[in-house]
Each structure stands twice: as structure tokens, then as C-alpha cells.
Design a protein around this motif. Sequence first.
Motif, PDB file in Angstrom:
ATOM      1  N   GLN A   1       0.831  -1.197   0.000  1.00  0.00           N
ATOM      2  CA  GLN A   1       0.000   0.000   0.000  1.00  0.00           C
ATOM      3  C   GLN A   1       0.865   1.246   0.000  1.00  0.00           C
ATOM      4  O   GLN A   1       2.074   1.191   0.285  1.00  0.00           O
ATOM      5  CB  GLN A   1      -0.917   0.006   1.228  1.00  0.00           C
ATOM      6  CG  GLN A   1      -0.173  -0.024   2.547  1.00  0.00           C
ATOM      7  CD  GLN A   1      -1.099  -0.146   3.747  1.00  0.00           C
ATOM      8  OE1 GLN A   1      -2.296  -0.294   3.604  1.00  0.00           O
ATOM      9  NE2 GLN A   1      -0.548  -0.063   4.955  1.00  0.00           N
ATOM     10  N   VAL A   2       0.225   2.360  -0.302  1.00  0.00           N
ATOM     11  CA  VAL A   2       0.852   3.677  -0.210  1.00  0.00           C
ATOM     12  C   VAL A   2       0.058   4.475   0.813  1.00  0.00           C
ATOM     13  O   VAL A   2      -1.171   4.586   0.695  1.00  0.00           O
ATOM     14  CB  VAL A   2       0.854   4.399  -1.568  1.00  0.00           C
ATOM     15  CG1 VAL A   2       1.532   5.751  -1.440  1.00  0.00           C
ATOM     16  CG2 VAL A   2       1.533   3.546  -2.636  1.00  0.00           C
ATOM     17  N   VAL A   3       0.769   4.986   1.823  1.00  0.00           N
ATOM     18  CA  VAL A   3       0.091   5.740   2.887  1.00  0.00           C
ATOM     19  C   VAL A   3       0.694   7.133   2.974  1.00  0.00           C
ATOM     20  O   VAL A   3       1.871   7.349   2.645  1.00  0.00           O
ATOM     21  CB  VAL A   3       0.202   5.016   4.241  1.00  0.00           C
ATOM     22  CG1 VAL A   3      -0.449   3.652   4.178  1.00  0.00           C
ATOM     23  CG2 VAL A   3       1.650   4.884   4.682  1.00  0.00           C
ATOM     24  N   ARG A   4      -0.132   8.040   3.388  1.00  0.00           N
ATOM     25  CA  ARG A   4       0.352   9.401   3.663  1.00  0.00           C
ATOM     26  C   ARG A   4       0.635   9.487   5.147  1.00  0.00           C
ATOM     27  O   ARG A   4      -0.239   9.185   5.976  1.00  0.00           O
ATOM     28  CB  ARG A   4      -0.686  10.424   3.253  1.00  0.00           C
ATOM     29  CG  ARG A   4      -0.234  11.874   3.499  1.00  0.00           C
ATOM     30  CD  ARG A   4      -1.178  12.862   2.860  1.00  0.00           C
ATOM     31  NE  ARG A   4      -2.536  12.691   3.363  1.00  0.00           N
ATOM     32  CZ  ARG A   4      -3.615  13.169   2.744  1.00  0.00           C
ATOM     33  NH1 ARG A   4      -3.485  13.792   1.584  1.00  0.00           N
ATOM     34  NH2 ARG A   4      -4.812  12.992   3.259  1.00  0.00           N
ATOM     35  N   VAL A   5       1.840   9.900   5.468  1.00  0.00           N
ATOM     36  CA  VAL A   5       2.268   9.982   6.863  1.00  0.00           C
ATOM     37  C   VAL A   5       2.336  11.450   7.249  1.00  0.00           C
ATOM     38  O   VAL A   5       2.977  12.261   6.569  1.00  0.00           O
ATOM     39  CB  VAL A   5       3.635   9.308   7.065  1.00  0.00           C
ATOM     40  CG1 VAL A   5       4.065   9.408   8.524  1.00  0.00           C
ATOM     41  CG2 VAL A   5       3.570   7.850   6.620  1.00  0.00           C
ATOM     42  N   ALA A   6       1.675  11.787   8.336  1.00  0.00           N
ATOM     43  CA  ALA A   6       1.663  13.181   8.803  1.00  0.00           C
ATOM     44  C   ALA A   6       1.878  13.210  10.303  1.00  0.00           C
ATOM     45  O   ALA A   6       1.379  12.350  11.040  1.00  0.00           O
ATOM     46  CB  ALA A   6       0.339  13.854   8.447  1.00  0.00           C
TER      47      ALA A   6
END
Length: 724
Positions: A194-199
Motif C-alpha cells: 500500500q501507499v500511505v500518507r504519513v503526517a
Amino acid sequence: MSALGKEVVDVLARRRAGGPISLTIDEVDQILSGLGIPLGGTKAVPVPLRATRMHFSGTKWLKPDHPDAQGHPLVDAADLPEGIRPDADELSPTTDSDGDGQTPDIDEQAGPKARVPFSFEWSPQPGVNGIGSGRNLRGKSTLLNVLMWSLTGRCPQFQNDVRSWIEHVEVDWKVGAERLRVEFHAVDGVATGQVVRVAKVETDTRSMVLGQFDGADFEGVMGSLMMTRLRLENIPVWTDTAARVHAWPAYSSSFVVRANQLDPIVGNEQTIGVRMMQMFIGTDWAPVQAATMTARRGMDKARAAANDKAQAAGEAVEASRSAAEKQVTDLRTTIAKLPAGTPDVQVMLNAATRASDLAREVHRLEAKLIAQTSLAGTARQQLKALKAHVHTSYEDALAARFFHRMRPSVCPRCAAQVTPERQAAEPDKHECSVCTSDLNLDALQSDVIVAASVPDELVAGMVARTSEGEDADAEDGPADEVDAAQTAVTTAEAAVAELTAEITALTNERDGAAALVEVGSEFLSAASERRAIELDLARAEGALGALTRSSDPATVDPVDPMQLAVADAAEQVLKKWVKSDQDPMLARISADIERLTQSFGAENLSGFALSGAANMALRENGVKQKYSGLTDGEKLRVKIATAIALIQHGYVEGIGRHPGFLVLDSPSAEEMPEEDLATMVKALRDVAGEAEMQIFVATRNAAPLVELLPKANRVVAEGNSYVW
């Protein structure tokens, strides 16, 4: 109303070829939109792309004598994971030639392996990052492959064993201000993740899944996420047969410069070198121009296809015309060969009737001839028999006369003497003087000597013949019978001859009538055939006339002339606009390319001029040269310099689409000694200090990396060590 539409309206109003066209701006905008041409340019602002962390792990399966295998457990070949395990037939017992069933030695490749877990992690820095080793095949290319695998979604060309070793990958990317993490598990190069956005929110790290993939859709997920975030636009081009859209694979491949892939000068796709350069330079109207040219080429292709179709149809008409001419000629030749004239049907019928009547008469006469011939044969046989009878009677009479008057003196049997006394006693004693048989008294009275034992009918015949012999000279009876028989034969033969002559005459007359009928039939058949061929000829001449009068098939233009005129005008306008914006940029970029190339050690190259067609003109030692004429080492320096100049241009000008991410794989492989590599790395470091970019350099010459790059910016395996 668009600025492009307004300019196109003005161009159409001033058009000379074909006459001016009056359209409103809204009408032009509607046509452009229908052709898929954007109405406005796009301000190109580069979005930085940086790799901030990379991690991959898995299991190495090494030979027991490998230095890194020491202290790790060995696993039998049969227990190795699939893909590492040797083929089953390498492990199966085999029977040798003696049939004793002994198992041969297992090949070393099929022997036990050491299970060596590994885990690699590195946080690349902005600027220049170096990956080096003292020898080849020490894992430096693997780092670049893992990095690009996570970015492109396409598994690179790992070595087979390395591909099977890698089990888990995590790479953090900074896209503009956004941080993305690409994480996946891998089984022999097939990724699932998967591709996740990390913030980070205060002290918490939060993540949101942006996309998931399983195998083949990895590349599509990365393309959809990266194209929008990097503000990259699709590149439409027209190939030989159809429109094609280049997207993320083309862009991402252009971020890598490999020593074995140096053409074209911008990117790695030969067919889109110009478009790629325009996109990276950042001319506002470059994407619109690309769409317009693609639409225009599509119209040309459709028109060419229509012309080809019309030409094929014209050739078909010409072939049909030639075939029709040949058919007419052949039919006329056939008619000319037919016999002329028309038969008299009544004459033919009369002749047929006459031939039939004559045939019947001939048949009747032939039957009569057969009877008459038979009669003549019978008469001839009778004549022959009568002549034979007369002759026999005559001879019998002569014999009787001769023998009955004989007076034998001795017996013909025993030669005993017949005395005169015995002969004289015959009338008295009534017995033969030779054999003493009793004599027939009646015959004796007629002077015929015959035994009494002879049958009466024979006696009568002998008596009669004796009498006939005596009276032969006085009687004509038998001669009259022969004459009568001869007359009958002559009459019969005359009748046969007459019938034969009559039959011959009638047969000739019948054959003449039949020949007349046959000739008439031939004429009649020829006349019928002539009528049929004349009908075919009339049809063939009609078809030929139609083909002769008709012109070649006209081309049916599939392109709307109004759309074509608008597309032509738009292409003219955009070509001028793009050139106007691009030429000053190309001049500055060319100067940067020259400076960078010379700083990379190619001081013999000067006078660089990058054209709008993505062609590079330059001078080599003062002599005109082209990019295609350079050596591979010179090409490598120029290609790297061009890529960096485009990145620097975007940073300095604040326009363009290159994200400032560049990978240089083994630049020292192409005629670049260590001192030139050091010069290049130093120049790259200086450029990276001037403009925001991230460059990865992988090389076997590790010394310049150690000397020029901070420790955090390099991963170096010295001597025989491995990078990971």
C-alpha cells in the motif's frame, strides 16, 4: 472565451489558402474542446521529489563457504523455499549404468544453503548521495533498483537470487510538503502492499492509506498518485497507427541516467524526447501544443487512410475496366469464329423427312435383298447338286457298262482260273462264274449281272442306269434340267444385282439428305450460340461503357474541414507561442549544459545549442559536432549535464516540471577515470548547493564519494565488503 480561441479566430480571418473563415471565439473553443485540445496553458511549477528513508529486508541464501554465511544455520536443499530450491530431479536418486541404485554426488548448487537474514536501512539526504563499492556485484545497483521499484511500481531487473531474497520494502518519499510511504511485501519480485500518507500532528504520527496494490496494479497506483502530486501532465503523441499517451512510466524512467542508455538526450523514450524536454522546461503552452499536434496527426492519419481507401477503390475500378475490355474483345473474337448464315428451317425439315423415308425404303429393300440373296444361293446349290447328279449317273452308267460286260478269267480274290465253261453256264445255272452266287433273274434278263442277295432298290437302279447308258445319246432330259437350274440362278443373281444397285442409290440419296440436315443443325446451333454470345457481348459492352463513363472513386474526406482549419491555425499559434517562450530558456539552459559538461571533465566540448526539437549542436575542439557523433563517455557527461541544467532551470526560474530527482547508475563505466568522476561529483555537489535537488550516484570508484560526500550522504562498501 479563451486566448487561444481568440488568436485562432484572427488567424482564420487572415487565411489565404482556401479563403478566410469567419468563426466566433466560442465556436473555435467548442471545436478545440471537441478535439481534446485544452483551451488554456498550465503554469508549470516544479514540485520537489525526495527520498527520505529506504528500508528493505529479507533472507539471503548463501553457500556455506561465503564469508557472510559464517555462524548461520544451514538448510538442506530439499527444505529451501521455492525459487531457491533446486529442481527436483537434482535431488532424486538415479540409477547408474550398473543398475546398483547408488545416488550420485549432488551438484554444489544443489547443496545446503546458509540462511542469512538481512535488513538494510538508510536515510538519503538532500543534495548528492553516493553509493559505492570497491568491486562490482557488491549490491550498489540493488539500492537504486529498490528505490526505483518503490517509485515506479515496476520491478527492475534484479539478479535472480537478489530478487528472491527481498521480502519487505519500505521507502519514504517527500513530494512537495507531503510525505508518502510505499510499503510492500515481495515474493520473487511480485509486490503486495500500500501507499500511505504519513503526517505528524504535534507528537503523533498519523497515516492514511492512499492506495493499495497486489502485483500488476502497483505501477498504476503509483502513476495515479505521483502524476497529480508532481503536477505532471500526460504526453499525447501520435505513433504510426494511433494516438498514444505517455504518462508515469515515461516520466519516471527519465529520472535515471544509465551508462548503457544514452539516447535520447532528454529522457529514455526516443519517440517523446521533444515532448519530455518541453514538459521539463515548463513552457505554459507545451502540453496544449502536444495535444494539438496529436489531434492534427490523427486527422492526417484519417485522411491518409481515406486516400489509401480511395486509391484502392480506383485500382479496383481500373482492374474491373480492364477485365471488361478483355471480356468484350474475347466475345467479339468468339463471334467472328462462328459460321455465318442462317439455315432454312423448312428445307431442313423436308430433308429430315426425306432422309427418314429413304432410310425406311433402304431397310425394306435390304430385307428383300436378303431374301433374294438367299434364293439365289438356293438356286446355285440346286444347280450344283443337279450337275453332280448328272455326272454321277453318267459315271455309274459307264462303270456298269464296263464292269457288267467284263468276262474275268481269274478270281480277283484267290486268283483261281474262271473257265469258259463256268462263264457259259451263268444263264443256265443262274450263278456267278466268279463267286458262284445266285443271280437275280430279272436283272439278268436286262443283261445286268447282280447277285440275288442285293436289295431290289439297288438292282432297279443298276438296271435303270444300264438302260440310261444305252439311251444317253438319244435322250436330253437331264441336260434340260441343268439348263433350267442355270436359268434360275441367273435370274436370281440379276435380281440381287438390281436390288443392290437400288439400295446403293437410295443410300446415297439418304446420306445426302442427312448431311443437309447435319449442316443445317450446325448452322442452327451456331445461330443459337451467336444469339447467346451477342447477349453476353451486349451486357459486357454496357458494363464497359459504365466503367468508362465513371470517373475514379472520389476520396471521402473523413475530416471535417472546419475542424482541420481550426487545428491548423491552433498549431500555428501554439508553435509561435511555445517558441517565443522556449527559445530564451533554451539559450540559458544550453549555457548551463556547456558549463556543467566542462566541469565534468569534457573541456573539449563547447558551443552548446539545445534546439526546440531536442537536438544538440555543439563544437568538439572547435569543429561542429552533434550529440549523436560523440563518444559514449562524452554523451554520458552531456546527458547528465542536460538533466541537471533542466533541474537547475526549474529551481532558478521557478517554472518547469522536473521534480529535481536524479539517479546516475555507474557513470564511471563509460571512459571516466577516477579523477574525472571526482570532478563530476564535486561539480554535482556544488550544483546541488545552488539548486534544490537530490542526486544518487552509484559507482565502483568509491574513493571520490568518501572524499567529497558527508557520511550521511553515502553508503560505501570498501574492499570486498557488501553494501548490504
